[in-house]
Design an enzyme around this catalytic site. Structure first.
Site, short mmCIF file in Angstrom:
data_model
loop_
_atom_site.label_atom_id
_atom_site.label_comp_id
_atom_site.label_asym_id
_atom_site.label_seq_id
_atom_site.Cartn_x
_atom_site.Cartn_y
_atom_site.Cartn_z
N ARG A 16 0.80 -1.23 0.00
CA ARG A 16 0.00 0.00 0.00
C ARG A 16 0.83 1.28 0.00
O ARG A 16 0.31 2.38 -0.20
CB ARG A 16 -0.97 0.00 1.19
CG ARG A 16 -2.20 -0.86 0.93
CD ARG A 16 -3.24 -0.65 1.99
NE ARG A 16 -2.92 -1.38 3.20
CZ ARG A 16 -3.35 -1.04 4.41
NH1 ARG A 16 -4.08 0.04 4.57
NH2 ARG A 16 -3.03 -1.76 5.46
N LYS A 23 9.11 -0.58 2.71
CA LYS A 23 8.29 0.23 3.63
C LYS A 23 9.06 0.71 4.84
O LYS A 23 8.98 1.89 5.22
CB LYS A 23 7.06 -0.57 4.07
CG LYS A 23 6.23 0.16 5.11
CD LYS A 23 4.86 -0.43 5.28
CE LYS A 23 4.89 -1.67 6.11
NZ LYS A 23 3.50 -2.10 6.44
N GLN A 81 13.71 -14.25 6.14
CA GLN A 81 12.52 -15.09 6.09
C GLN A 81 12.11 -15.19 4.63
O GLN A 81 11.65 -14.23 4.04
CB GLN A 81 11.39 -14.45 6.92
CG GLN A 81 10.14 -15.31 6.95
CD GLN A 81 8.90 -14.51 7.31
OE1 GLN A 81 8.92 -13.28 7.31
NE2 GLN A 81 7.84 -15.21 7.62
N GLU A 159 -7.77 -13.20 14.78
CA GLU A 159 -7.52 -12.27 13.68
C GLU A 159 -8.85 -11.82 13.07
O GLU A 159 -9.81 -12.59 13.04
CB GLU A 159 -6.64 -12.94 12.62
CG GLU A 159 -5.22 -13.21 13.10
CD GLU A 159 -4.51 -11.96 13.58
OE1 GLU A 159 -4.55 -10.93 12.88
OE2 GLU A 159 -3.96 -11.98 14.70
N ASN A 232 1.20 1.80 6.97
CA ASN A 232 0.91 0.93 5.83
C ASN A 232 0.71 1.70 4.53
O ASN A 232 0.71 1.10 3.47
CB ASN A 232 -0.36 0.10 6.11
CG ASN A 232 -0.16 -0.82 7.29
OD1 ASN A 232 0.71 -1.70 7.27
ND2 ASN A 232 -0.91 -0.62 8.35
N ARG A 345 27.28 26.79 3.36
CA ARG A 345 27.45 25.40 2.93
C ARG A 345 28.44 24.66 3.84
O ARG A 345 29.01 25.26 4.75
CB ARG A 345 27.86 25.39 1.48
CG ARG A 345 26.73 25.89 0.56
CD ARG A 345 27.19 26.00 -0.88
NE ARG A 345 27.80 24.76 -1.32
CZ ARG A 345 28.65 24.67 -2.34
NH1 ARG A 345 29.01 25.75 -3.02
NH2 ARG A 345 29.17 23.50 -2.68
N TYR A 399 38.33 27.26 -8.01
CA TYR A 399 38.36 26.01 -8.74
C TYR A 399 38.93 26.26 -10.13
O TYR A 399 38.42 27.10 -10.88
CB TYR A 399 36.92 25.48 -8.84
CG TYR A 399 36.75 24.12 -9.45
CD1 TYR A 399 37.51 23.04 -9.00
CD2 TYR A 399 35.85 23.91 -10.48
CE1 TYR A 399 37.34 21.78 -9.56
CE2 TYR A 399 35.67 22.66 -11.05
CZ TYR A 399 36.42 21.59 -10.59
OH TYR A 399 36.25 20.35 -11.14
N GLY A 435 37.75 48.16 -6.54
CA GLY A 435 36.57 47.54 -7.14
C GLY A 435 36.84 47.09 -8.57
O GLY A 435 37.60 47.73 -9.30
C1 UD1 Z 1 -0.68 -8.49 12.95
C2 UD1 Z 1 -1.29 -9.35 14.03
C3 UD1 Z 1 -2.57 -8.71 14.52
C4 UD1 Z 1 -2.28 -7.31 15.02
C5 UD1 Z 1 -1.59 -6.49 13.94
C6 UD1 Z 1 -1.13 -5.19 14.51
C7 UD1 Z 1 -0.66 -11.63 13.46
C8 UD1 Z 1 -1.13 -12.90 12.87
N1 UD1 Z 1 -1.57 -10.64 13.50
O1 UD1 Z 1 -1.60 -8.50 11.88
O2 UD1 Z 1 -3.11 -9.47 15.57
O3 UD1 Z 1 -3.46 -6.68 15.42
O4 UD1 Z 1 -0.43 -7.20 13.45
O5 UD1 Z 1 -0.63 -4.38 13.47
O6 UD1 Z 1 0.45 -11.53 13.91
N2 UD1 Z 1 5.80 -9.85 8.77
C9 UD1 Z 1 6.92 -10.59 8.51
N3 UD1 Z 1 6.80 -11.80 7.89
C10 UD1 Z 1 5.60 -12.31 7.54
C11 UD1 Z 1 4.45 -11.54 7.81
C12 UD1 Z 1 4.58 -10.33 8.43
O7 UD1 Z 1 8.02 -10.16 8.82
O8 UD1 Z 1 5.59 -13.41 6.98
C13 UD1 Z 1 5.93 -8.56 9.46
C14 UD1 Z 1 5.39 -7.41 8.64
O9 UD1 Z 1 6.42 -6.82 7.86
C15 UD1 Z 1 4.92 -6.45 9.72
C16 UD1 Z 1 4.51 -7.37 10.85
O10 UD1 Z 1 5.15 -8.60 10.62
O11 UD1 Z 1 5.97 -5.64 10.19
C17 UD1 Z 1 3.00 -7.55 10.95
O12 UD1 Z 1 2.56 -8.16 9.76
P1 UD1 Z 1 1.18 -7.79 9.11
O13 UD1 Z 1 1.03 -8.57 7.87
O14 UD1 Z 1 1.03 -6.33 9.03
O15 UD1 Z 1 0.20 -8.40 10.20
P2 UD1 Z 1 -1.28 -8.05 10.38
O16 UD1 Z 1 -2.08 -8.95 9.49
O17 UD1 Z 1 -1.52 -6.61 10.26
MG MG Z 2 -0.29 -4.89 9.64
#
Ligand code: UD1
Ligand code: MG
Length: 469
Positions: A16, A23, A81, A159, A232, A345, A399, A435
Site C-alpha cells: 500500500r 516500507k 525469512q 484475527e 501501511n 554550505r 576552482y 573595485g
Molecule cells: C498483525 C497481528 C494482529 C495485530 C496487527 C497489529 C498476526 C497474525 N496478526 O496483523 O493481531 O493486530 O499485526 O498491526 O500476527 N511480517 C513478517 N513476515 C511475515 C508476515 C509479516 O516479517 O511473513 C511482518 C510485517 O512486515 C509487519 C509485521 O510482521 O511488520 C506484521 O505483519 P502484518 O502482515 O502487518 O500483520 P497483520 O495482518 O496486520
Molecule cells: Mg499490519
C-alpha cells in the site's frame, strides 16, 4: 530480570505504500521507520536485536549494516525469512538465535513511535515468566487481531478475518508487540499451524497455547495510540509524521523555546536549544542542530547540521546546510547576523559578530571575528581575517577546473565590489583591493591593489545618430 532479546519484524511487503523503497526504510522525522525502532530497542540494552528481513532484504540489510550499533552493547543482526508465511513463521526464523534463558521482545519495523518506557512496562509485566501482550482500545478495530477475554483473563487473539461478528465488536486489539519467555516461545512456535482463513502461521496463535499450558497471559494496555500506530500507506505515514512533529514542538515549547507556530516547524534530526531561542514560522531543522542562548531564526529557514552560538540572528529565507561529518558542520559565532537569503554550505565557520548578507554563499571557509560580506558574494575555500569587508559581487575563484585552491585574506582587508580573487592567492593584512579588480598575484600588507583596465574619458563625445531613411 532476565536478559532481553529483541526481534523486529520487517519482512512484509508494504504494497500500500506504492513505492519501490521498502516500507520500513521510508522516513519519519528524517529517520527510517526501522531506524526509530532499532534506536528504541537499543536503549533497552538488550542482548541481541534480530531483524527479520524478506521483501527487498538486501536494501533493509544494507540499512542495518550502516547503523552505529557497534557503539552499543547489543548484537544487531538480520535473519532472512524466505518466503513470508506469516508472523509466526517470521519469529520461527529467529528462534535459533534466541537463548532459552531470556525473554523475547517482539517489535514491528513499521511501528516507529513505540517508546522505551512503554516497552519497559511490558517487560515488567512479563517478569521473565508470563506472556505479556501490548494492547490498545481502537475506535475502529477492523483489520486487527482482537483480544478475547473470559471475565478479565485473556483467552486468545482472533484475527479479524477469522473473527465472528461478536468478536469483531471487541475494541481491544493486539498492537503486534509482545514480551514472552524465550524457552516457552520456541516450544509454542514449533506447534503453530496455518489452518486459518489466510493460510498463514499466526504468531498470535501462541496465546491460546499459553492458556492451554496454564501459563499466565497478561495484557498491558496503552492509552497512547500514536505509539502503536503502524505505517501501511503514505496517508498513515504523513499522519504519524505530523503526530511526531506536534509532540516534538510541544517538547520544545515546554523547554522554553518560543515557536511562532508549533504547527509550522519540522525537525528531522535533533534540535537542541538553549534559553530564549525564538523560531519563526516554517523552519526546517535537519541532522544535528544546536542553537545557543537568545538565537533568533527568521521565517522560512532550512538549517542542517549547524551550531549557532548565543545571540546570533538568522534572518528569513536562509539555507544553512552543514555536512553530516562533524568537520563539515556549519559554525555560526555569537552575535553573528546571517541573511536574509544567505547560503552557508559545508565547512562554513563564522566567528563572533560576522555579518553575511543577502545572496552571499560561503563554503568551506573560515571568517574571523567581525568580518562582513553583505551582498551578492561568494567565499569558497577561503580564510578571511578579522574585520575584513568583502564587497558586493566579489568572488573567490577557487576552482581551476581540476583542483580547489585557497584564498587567504588578511585582517582588516577591504575588498571592493565586483572583484575576482583567483586562488591560490593571498591579500596581505590591511590591504585594499580596488573595485572590479581581478587579483592573480599575492599582495603586500597595507597595499592598494587595482587590476583592471585604466579608465579613459573622451571629452565631448558625440554618440552615433540614426541615419535619415
Ligand atoms: C498483525 C497481528 C494482529 C495485530 C496487527 C497489529 C498476526 C497474525 N496478526 O496483523 O493481531 O493486530 O499485526 O498491526 O500476527 N511480517 C513478517 N513476515 C511475515 C508476515 C509479516 O516479517 O511473513 C511482518 C510485517 O512486515 C509487519 C509485521 O510482521 O511488520 C506484521 O505483519 P502484518 O502482515 O502487518 O500483520 P497483520 O495482518 O496486520
Ligand atoms: Mg499490519
Amino acid at each position: 530480570m532476565a536478559s532481553v532479546d529483541v526481534v523486529i519484524m520487517a519482512a512484509g511487503k508494504g504494497t500500500r505504500m506504492k513505492s519501490s523503497i521498502p516500507k520500513v526504510l521510508h522516513r519519519l522525522a528524517g529517520r527510517a521507520l526501522l531506524g526509530h525502532v532499532v534506536d528504541t530497542a537499543t536503549r533497552l540494552a538488550p542482548r541481541n536485536i534480530i531483524v527479520i528481513t524478506g521483501h527487498q532484504a538486501e536494501d533493509v540489510e544494507g540499512f542495518i549494516r550502516a547503523q552505529p550499533a557497534a557503539q552499543s552493547a547489543s548484537a544487531l543482526q538480520c535473519v532472512r525469512q524466505q518466503p513470508q508465511l506469516g508472523t509466526g513463521h517470521a519469529v520461527q526464523q529467529a528462534a535459533p538465535h534466541l537463548p532459552e534463558d531470556g525473554v523475547t521482545l517482539i517489535l514491528n519495523g513499521d511501528v516507529p513511535l513505540i517508546q522505551q518506557n512503554t516497552l519497559q512496562a511490558l517487560l515488567a509485566d512479563c517478569a521473565g515468566t508470563r506472556l505479556a501482550l501490548l494492547t490498545v482500545d481502537m475506535p475502529d478495530p477492523s483489520g486487527y487481531g482482537r483480544i478475547v477475554r473470559e471475565g478479565d483473563a485473556v483467552q486468545r487473539i482472533v484475527e479479524h478475518k477469522d473473527a465472528t461478528a461478536a468478536q469483531r465488536a471487541i475494541r481491544e486489539i493486539y498492537t503486534g508487540v509482545m514480551a514472552v519467555p524465550s524457552a516457552r516461545l520456541k516450544h509454542w512456535l514449533s506447534r503453530l499451524s496455518n489452518d486459518n482463513s489466510q493460510g498463514e502461521y499466526y504468531l498470535t496463535d501462541i496465546v491460546q497455547m499459553a492458556v492451554a499450558d496454564g501459563a499466565t497471559v497478561v495484557a498491558t494496555k496503552t492509552a497512547d495510540k500514536v505509539q502503536v500506530d503502524g505505517v501501511n500507506s503514505p496517508v498513515q505515514l504523513a499522519e504519524l509524521e505530523r503526530a511526531w512533529q506536534q509532540r516534538n514542538a510541544t517538547r520544545l515549547l515546554e523547554q522554553g523555546v518560543r515557536l511562532a507556530d508549533p504547527a509550522r516547524i519540522d525537525v528531522r534530526g535533533t534540535l537542541q536549544c538553549a534559553a530564549d531561542v525564538e523560531i519563526d514560522i516554517n523552519c526546517v531543522f535537519e541532522g544535528q542542530v544546536t542553537l545557543g542562548e537568545g538565537v533568533r531564526i527568521g521565517a522560512h529557514c532550512v538549517v542542517a547540521n549547524a551550531h549557532i552560538a548565543a545571540g546570533a540572528v538568522v534572518q528569513p529565507f536562509c539555507h544553512i546546510e552543514g555536512g553530516k561529518a562533524a568537520a563539515e558542520h556549519v559554525q555560526v559565532g555569537a552575535g553573528a547576523i546571517i541573511g536574509p537569503f544567505a547560503r552557508l554550505r559545508p565547512g562554513a565557520q563564522l566567528a563572533e559578530e560576522v555579518h553575511i548578507g543577502n545572496f552571499v554563499e560561503v563554503k568551506n571557509s573560515t571568517l574571523a571575528r567581525g568580518a562582513k560580506a553583505n551582498h551578492l558574494a561568494y567565499l569558497g575555500d577561503a580564510t578571511v581575517g578579522e574585520r575584513v569587508n568583502y564587497g558586493a559581487g566579489s568572488i573567490t575563484a577557487n576552482y581551476d577546473g581540476a583542483n580547489k585552491h585557497r584564498t587567504v585574506i588578511g585582517d582588516d582587508v577591504h575588498v571592493g565590489s565586483n572583484c575576482v580573487l583567483i586562488a591560490p592567492v593571498t591579500v596581505g593584512a590591511g590591504g585594499t583591493v580596488g573595485g572590479g579588480s581581478t587579483i592573480t598575484k599575492d599582495t603586500e600588507p597595507g597595499a592598494l591593489s587595482v587590476a583592471r583596465g585604466r579608465q579613459i574619458s573622451i571629452p565631448n563625445w558625440k554618440r552615433p545618430a540614426k541615419k535619415a531613411p
